[in-house]
Scaffold this active site. Structure first.
Site, PDB file in Angstrom:
ATOM      1  N   LYS A 218      34.922  41.685  22.179  1.00 57.91           N
ATOM      2  CA  LYS A 218      34.658  41.323  23.584  1.00 57.91           C
ATOM      3  C   LYS A 218      33.669  42.295  24.235  1.00 57.91           C
ATOM      4  CE  LYS A 218      34.708  39.675  27.609  1.00 57.91           C
ATOM      5  NZ  LYS A 218      34.189  38.351  27.956  1.00 57.91           N
ATOM      6  N   CYS A 272      31.986  41.736  34.815  1.00 61.18           N
ATOM      7  CA  CYS A 272      32.011  41.812  33.347  1.00 61.18           C
ATOM      8  C   CYS A 272      30.864  42.641  32.803  1.00 61.18           C
ATOM      9  CB  CYS A 272      31.979  40.406  32.757  1.00 61.18           C
ATOM     10  SG  CYS A 272      33.538  39.549  33.032  1.00 61.18           S
TER      11      CYS A 272
HETATM   12  N1  LIG Z   1      35.610  36.985  36.019  1.00 67.66           N
HETATM   13  C1  LIG Z   1      35.188  36.641  34.826  1.00 67.66           C
HETATM   14  O1  LIG Z   1      34.298  35.788  34.713  1.00 67.66           O
HETATM   15  C2  LIG Z   1      35.763  37.256  33.553  1.00 67.66           C
HETATM   16  C3  LIG Z   1      35.368  36.759  32.317  1.00 67.66           C
HETATM   17  C4  LIG Z   1      35.887  37.298  31.160  1.00 67.66           C
HETATM   18  C5  LIG Z   1      36.770  38.377  31.250  1.00 67.66           C
HETATM   19  N2  LIG Z   1      37.118  38.873  32.452  1.00 67.66           N
HETATM   20  C6  LIG Z   1      38.059  39.989  32.481  1.00 67.66           C
HETATM   21  O2  LIG Z   1      39.325  39.501  32.889  1.00 67.66           O
HETATM   22  C7  LIG Z   1      39.988  40.468  33.720  1.00 67.66           C
HETATM   23  C8  LIG Z   1      40.321  39.855  35.050  1.00 67.66           C
HETATM   24  O3  LIG Z   1      39.136  39.488  35.702  1.00 67.66           O
HETATM   25  P1  LIG Z   1      39.136  38.525  36.963  1.00 67.66           P
HETATM   26  O4  LIG Z   1      37.724  38.209  37.230  1.00 67.66           O
HETATM   27  O5  LIG Z   1      40.099  37.424  36.809  1.00 67.66           O
HETATM   28  O6  LIG Z   1      39.697  39.558  38.066  1.00 67.66           O
HETATM   29  P2  LIG Z   1      40.150  39.185  39.560  1.00 67.66           P
HETATM   30  O7  LIG Z   1      39.912  40.405  40.365  1.00 67.66           O
HETATM   31  O8  LIG Z   1      39.550  37.896  39.992  1.00 67.66           O
HETATM   32  O9  LIG Z   1      41.704  38.940  39.426  1.00 67.66           O
HETATM   33  C9  LIG Z   1      42.615  39.944  39.160  1.00 67.66           C
HETATM   34  C10 LIG Z   1      43.906  39.618  39.896  1.00 67.66           C
HETATM   35  O10 LIG Z   1      44.913  40.517  39.440  1.00 67.66           O
HETATM   36  C11 LIG Z   1      45.726  40.859  40.570  1.00 67.66           C
HETATM   37  N3  LIG Z   1      46.450  42.089  40.266  1.00 67.66           N
HETATM   38  C12 LIG Z   1      45.979  43.362  40.256  1.00 67.66           C
HETATM   39  N4  LIG Z   1      46.958  44.218  39.914  1.00 67.66           N
HETATM   40  C13 LIG Z   1      48.074  43.482  39.726  1.00 67.66           C
HETATM   41  C14 LIG Z   1      49.410  43.802  39.354  1.00 67.66           C
HETATM   42  N5  LIG Z   1      49.784  45.063  39.118  1.00 67.66           N
HETATM   43  N6  LIG Z   1      50.294  42.802  39.259  1.00 67.66           N
HETATM   44  C15 LIG Z   1      49.928  41.510  39.504  1.00 67.66           C
HETATM   45  N7  LIG Z   1      48.680  41.149  39.851  1.00 67.66           N
HETATM   46  C16 LIG Z   1      47.753  42.125  39.952  1.00 67.66           C
HETATM   47  C17 LIG Z   1      44.732  40.978  41.696  1.00 67.66           C
HETATM   48  O11 LIG Z   1      45.378  40.888  42.957  1.00 67.66           O
HETATM   49  C18 LIG Z   1      43.793  39.790  41.404  1.00 67.66           C
HETATM   50  O12 LIG Z   1      44.199  38.615  42.066  1.00 67.66           O
HETATM   51  C19 LIG Z   1      39.059  41.668  33.786  1.00 67.66           C
HETATM   52  O13 LIG Z   1      39.395  42.571  32.769  1.00 67.66           O
HETATM   53  C20 LIG Z   1      37.699  41.067  33.468  1.00 67.66           C
HETATM   54  O14 LIG Z   1      36.826  42.009  32.903  1.00 67.66           O
HETATM   55  C21 LIG Z   1      36.662  38.322  33.612  1.00 67.66           C
END
Ligand SMILES: NC(=O)c1ccc[n+]([C@@H]2O[C@H](COP(=O)([O-])OP(=O)(O)OC[C@H]3O[C@@H](n4cnc5c(N)ncnc54)[C@H](O)[C@@H]3O)[C@@H](O)[C@H]2O)c1
Length: 434
Positions: A218, A272
């Site tokens: 990744k 990302c």
């Molecule tokens: N956004 C993308 O396009 C994408 C793509 C691939 C991978 N990722 C990876 O996936 C992961 C998440 O990304 P995202 O974009 O969904 O993030 P995001 O910020 O949109 O969502 C994260 C959520 O987690 C919640 N959260 C934080 N701490 C928490 C806890 N202790 N308990 C419960 N909920 C909690 C936050 O309130 C938030 O709603 C990251 O590691 C990112 O690198 C994201």
């Protein structure tokens, strides 16, 4: 250990309901799994409990999916981690940022999610990390946190796996269904169970492997992209310096077999690409990485470069940057999205403010910046296109060019033959000054 996954029996918990977790939870519930979504953001949980999407941009199919699956009762949302105490599999999708000061991962969200899940974890449950993590994090952070919180040992009290996500905002459901996945298990049996789970929602290949390989894949795929974009950005700046046109150069370069030069642009943003290069090298000092951090610095410099192009063009027109009114077109990091995380526009805005410019920000998708485009441009000295939103692509720039002194196109969306008798037009990667 769970080897057989049955949608009518296996209960799921999804922790973190953002871009990754929410569509994932909705899709599993749609496929028949009883799924509980947990988030610490009470406002978001309130919106979700009403069956609404929290995203303020077009996320195809997601609002409809939520509306269709909520009445089934299979999908519920909570801020209370104890609700996950019956979950057989917990998928963790919280944010994993790096710190701006040292570019090292800050796993506060991940650790806190693991602690709250670990305290209520059902014996023998499988915890899958979907968040992007530095190679080595499963063994150095995830398993130790879960062992501490459960008081048990991995392989006995619980099982662990890493299945990194590959979605993009604007295509979340499409990507979830159609992109291949890497399922890294702590043992081949765990990887097989993950394969069985994900095959309910993923229509593409699911490759099983170990956890470290999944972490490496990744972060490498995103660092690869960052390096490729940095290459395009560097060539764009070389073209500017020698009076060439990177857009023509790129087109012809890509006719050479095996070449696939990417697009240069005003910067790389989002949650990302800008951080995943740092995650890849976070535990690898011994390798003395040089190319990957350099690429990051090249990409990070692009908003500053756009600021320089704007400043020079203003001066060329006899307007000092201090006091010049500059319309910033686009505040999201991605076209046709409201996602502003790590947006290059912010870096551009900060530099231009330091130089004394008066900034007007416009973005059709971002709250607070949605005033009509024509109002934002009226009386401005310069318009700077930072994001390739459709509204900017469809805008009649020729009609407006006479009113502006400067147009800077950071995304190459102006028509190829676009010129203006009155305005200085600068396009990223093009050396001409009209
Ligand atoms: N956004 C993308 O396009 C994408 C793509 C691939 C991978 N990722 C990876 O996936 C992961 C998440 O990304 P995202 O974009 O969904 O993030 P995001 O910020 O949109 O969502 C994260 C959520 O987690 C919640 N959260 C934080 N701490 C928490 C806890 N202790 N308990 C419960 N909920 C909690 C936050 O309130 C938030 O709603 C990251 O590691 C990112 O690198 C994201």
């Amino acid at each position: 250990m769970l080897l057989h996954i049955d949608a009518s029996v296996t209960k799921l918990g999804v922790v973190g309901l953002g871009y990754v977790g929410l569509p994932l939870a909705a899709l599993f519930a749609h496929k028949g799994f009883e799924t509980i979504g947990l988030d610490i953001d009470a406002a978001r949980i309130g919106v979700l409990q009403r069956g609404e999407s929290p995203f303020h941009y077009d996320e195809p199919g997601l609002p409809e999916l939520l509306q269709s699956v909520m009445p089934s009762g299979r999908l519920s949302f909570t801020t209370d981690a104890t609700a996950l105490n019956q979950a057989d599999i917990i998928l963790i999708c919280v944010q994993t940022p790096v710190d701006d000061s040292d570019n090292l991962p800050r796993y506060d969200h991940l650790r806190s999610a693991l602690r709250s899940v670990g305290q209520v974890l059902k014996a023998g449950a499988l915890v899958i990390i979907e968040s992007t993590i530095a190679p080595g994090t499963m063994s150095r952070v995830v398993i130790p946190e879960l062992e501490a919180a459960t008081g048990g040992r991995v392989g006995q009290a619980f099982y662990a796996g890493h299945c990194p996500e590959r979605v993009m905002p604007g295509r979340l459901l499409h990507n979830l269904r159609n992109m291949s996945r890497v399922a890294g298990g702590m043992t081949p049996q765990v990887a097989a169970a993950m394969h069985s789970l994900y095959s309910h929602i993923v229509e593409a290949t699911i490759d099983t492997t170990d956890m470290l390989t999944a972490e490496l894949v990744k972060t490498t795929e995103n660092a690869y992209r960052d390096v490729q974009i940095a290459f395009a950005n560097e060539v764009a700046r070389i073209c500017e310096a020698v009076g060439g046109d990177v857009w023509k150069v790129r087109e012809l370069v890509n006719k050479s077999p095996g070449r696939n030069m990417l697009y240069p642009g005003a910067g790389v943003g989002g949650h990302c690409i800008p951080k995943d290069s740092w995650l890849l090298i976070a535990n690898a000092d011994e390798a003395a990485p040089a190319l990957i951090p350099t690429a990051r610095h090249v990409n990070r410099s692009m908003p500053l470069h756009v600021a320089d192009l704007t400043t020079q063009a203003l001066e060329h027109q006899g307007h000092p940057v201090a006091g010049a009114v500059v319309a910033v077109l686009g505040y999201a990091y991605l076209e046709n999205s409201s996602d502003t995380r790590d947006t290059p526009s912010q870096a551009f805005i900060e530099v231009m403010r330091q130089r004394g410019a008066v900034l007007r920000i416009h973005d059709p998708f971002v709250e607070g910046y949605q005033q009509p485009l024509a109002h934002v441009l009226q009386g401005a000295h310069a318009a700077v296109i930072m994001v390739a939103h459709n509204e900017y692509k469809q805008f009649d720039w020729a009609a407006l060019a006479a009113d502006l002194s400067v147009i800077v196109d950071g995304r190459h969306i102006l028509p190829p033959d676009f010129t203006s008798p009155a305005a200085t037009v600068r396009v990223i990667g093009r050396g001409d000054l009209s």
